[in-house]
Design an enzyme around this catalytic site. Structure first.
Site, mmCIF file in Angstrom:
data_model
loop_
_atom_site.group_PDB
_atom_site.id
_atom_site.type_symbol
_atom_site.label_atom_id
_atom_site.label_comp_id
_atom_site.label_asym_id
_atom_site.label_seq_id
_atom_site.Cartn_x
_atom_site.Cartn_y
_atom_site.Cartn_z
ATOM 1 N N GLY A 15 -10.264 -7.755 0.742
ATOM 2 C CA GLY A 15 -9.010 -8.020 0.057
ATOM 3 C C GLY A 15 -8.281 -6.749 -0.327
ATOM 4 C CG ASP A 16 -9.815 -4.082 -3.289
ATOM 5 O OD1 ASP A 16 -8.966 -4.013 -4.179
ATOM 6 O OD2 ASP A 16 -10.957 -4.532 -3.470
ATOM 7 C CB SER A 17 -9.368 -2.912 3.251
ATOM 8 O OG SER A 17 -10.441 -2.186 2.676
ATOM 9 C CB ALA A 52 -3.947 -5.010 -1.011
ATOM 10 C CB SER A 53 -5.048 -0.378 1.579
ATOM 11 O OG SER A 53 -5.876 -0.405 0.447
#
Length: 397
Positions: free
Chosen positions: A167-169, A171-172
């Site tokens: 999820g973080d990646s 978003a990145s």
């Protein structure tokens, strides 16, 4: 060789994954990235996962090519320094809770008035607006509410996660796209900078294909299906004789025919009911059973050799040990030999994507906390004596 983002100045006020990964990607292609860290411990990722002599190996990767400046954002003089950094910057990337920068006096209205060309990339759990905006959000929650956790796992089993912070990646990646689109608009003279509002939930949701129209029009809820890809057949994970697993994607019409001929099922290859995907999807259990029956009778090397000759996409499931030993990864410079500050050599992932004329590069590994404080402030015109005084007052470290 100058990177394609040379001349672009990026200020990062972020911790852990989403904002730092986005800034890392820009740094790899030539942007000057100045990472603002709090005095003391700095970014918590310095202590995440496996450590080497007290520092995370992930840190050296996540912060390569960045300059670290340690500023106390609780001090008014520290806020003034950040404003100076932003005055001639192209991009600010942050992943604080919505409203946190505003409380510090670094909100969009303030920075936009200071530098109209600045693009502000804001990454948060749910976005800068909406009823959930003030909730804390991590990548795992983005995966859960974005839909991907519900569809991941064995049929009828517990929703699963992938083994990385997906999820973080995601978003990145959306953050970098938004930043570059905004910067391009400014550089082309088509307007001023703008806010790029990136939500962890929405970044995951954006990958969920036809999930919504299938539900809205047909009432279909896509469920967990293990290694299969329901509605697209054949595409699954199959066992081999030696206890390995092979992923086979034979889901285009000509590839399906080549696959079935290769495994000795000419009858299924030429059956009119399997000529198109919708017909195969209706009988995917039957097709998968035929393929699994063949793969189970052969070793994975034998399976891959046959399918490669038949030009059928297939691959073994790699562990990191397989990746590091793979000649293709090596040939593509995806395993870079790097040197840590203590002289120890360690492999790190290479750079993606590959640009033919202005490729990315690794100029240095993640820096020590505040390593570039003096040089960055000197470039702003702050005298050495003033830097020393700021350090003595605890404004910088």
């Amino acid at each position: 060789m100058a990177g394609p983002l040379q001349g672009i100045k990026v200020i990062e006020i972020g911790t852990l994954i989403a904002a730092p990964f986005a800034a890392r990607l820009m740094a790899e292609f030539g942007a000057e990235v100045i990472k603002v860290e709090a005095p003391g411990e700095g970014d918590p990722i310095r202590k995440w996962r496996k450590l080497h002599k007290g520092t995370s190996l992930w840190w050296y990767l996540q912060s390569r090519n960045k300059k670290s400046i340690s500023i106390n954002l609780k001090a008014p003089e520290g806020i003034a320094l950040v404003k100076q950094l932003c005055a001639d910057a192209d991009v600010l990337i942050e992943n604080m809770k919505p409203g946190a920068l505003e409380k510090l006096g670094l909100g969009w209205d303030v920075l936009h008035a200071l530098n109209p060309k600045l693009t502000m990339v804001r990454i948060s759990g749910y976005g800068q607006t909406g009823p959930y905006k003030d909730r804390p959000g991590f990548g795992a929650i983005g995966e859960a509410m974005g839909g991907i956790r519900y569809t991941t796992g064995e049929a009828g089993g517990v929703p699963a996660r992938v083994g990385v912070s997906l999820g973080d990646s995601l978003a990145s990646l959306h953050a970098v796209m938004g930043a570059l689109m905004s910067v391009l608009r400014v550089k082309m003279g088509n307007g001023d900078g703008q806010v790029v509002d990136v939500s962890l939930v929405e970044s995951v949701f954006n990958l969920m294909e036809s999930l919504v129209p299938e539900y809205d029009l047909l009432g279909h809820v896509r469920e967990r299906s293990g290694g299969a890809l329901p509605g697209i057949a054949p595409s699954n994970t199959y066992p081999t004789r030696d206890g390995s697993y092979v992923v086979i994607a034979g889901n285009s019409n000509p590839i399906y025919k080549r696959l079935m001929h290769a495994i000795g099922r000419a009858d299924m290859a030429e059956d009119p009911q399997f000529a198109q995907n919708d017909g195969r999807a209706a009988q995917e259990t039957l097709i998968d059973a035929a393929i699994a029956g063949w793969t189970s009778a052969h070793s994975i090397d034998e399976v891959l050799a046959v399918l490669e000759r038949a030009e059928v996409p297939a691959g073994r499931i790699y562990s990191v040990k397989d990746i590091v030993a793979d000649p293709h990864y090596q040939a593509r410079d995806m395993l870079l030999d790097t040197e840590l500050p203590d002289g120890v050599h360690v492999k790190m992932p290479g750079i993606v994507p590959k640009l033919s004329e202005t490729p990315g590069e690794v100029r240095w590994q993640g820096p020590t906390l505040g390593e570039h404080t003096d040089s960055v402030l000197s470039a702003l015109g702050v005298a050495a004596a003033d830097i020393a005084a700021l350090r003595q007052r605890g404004v910088v470290a």
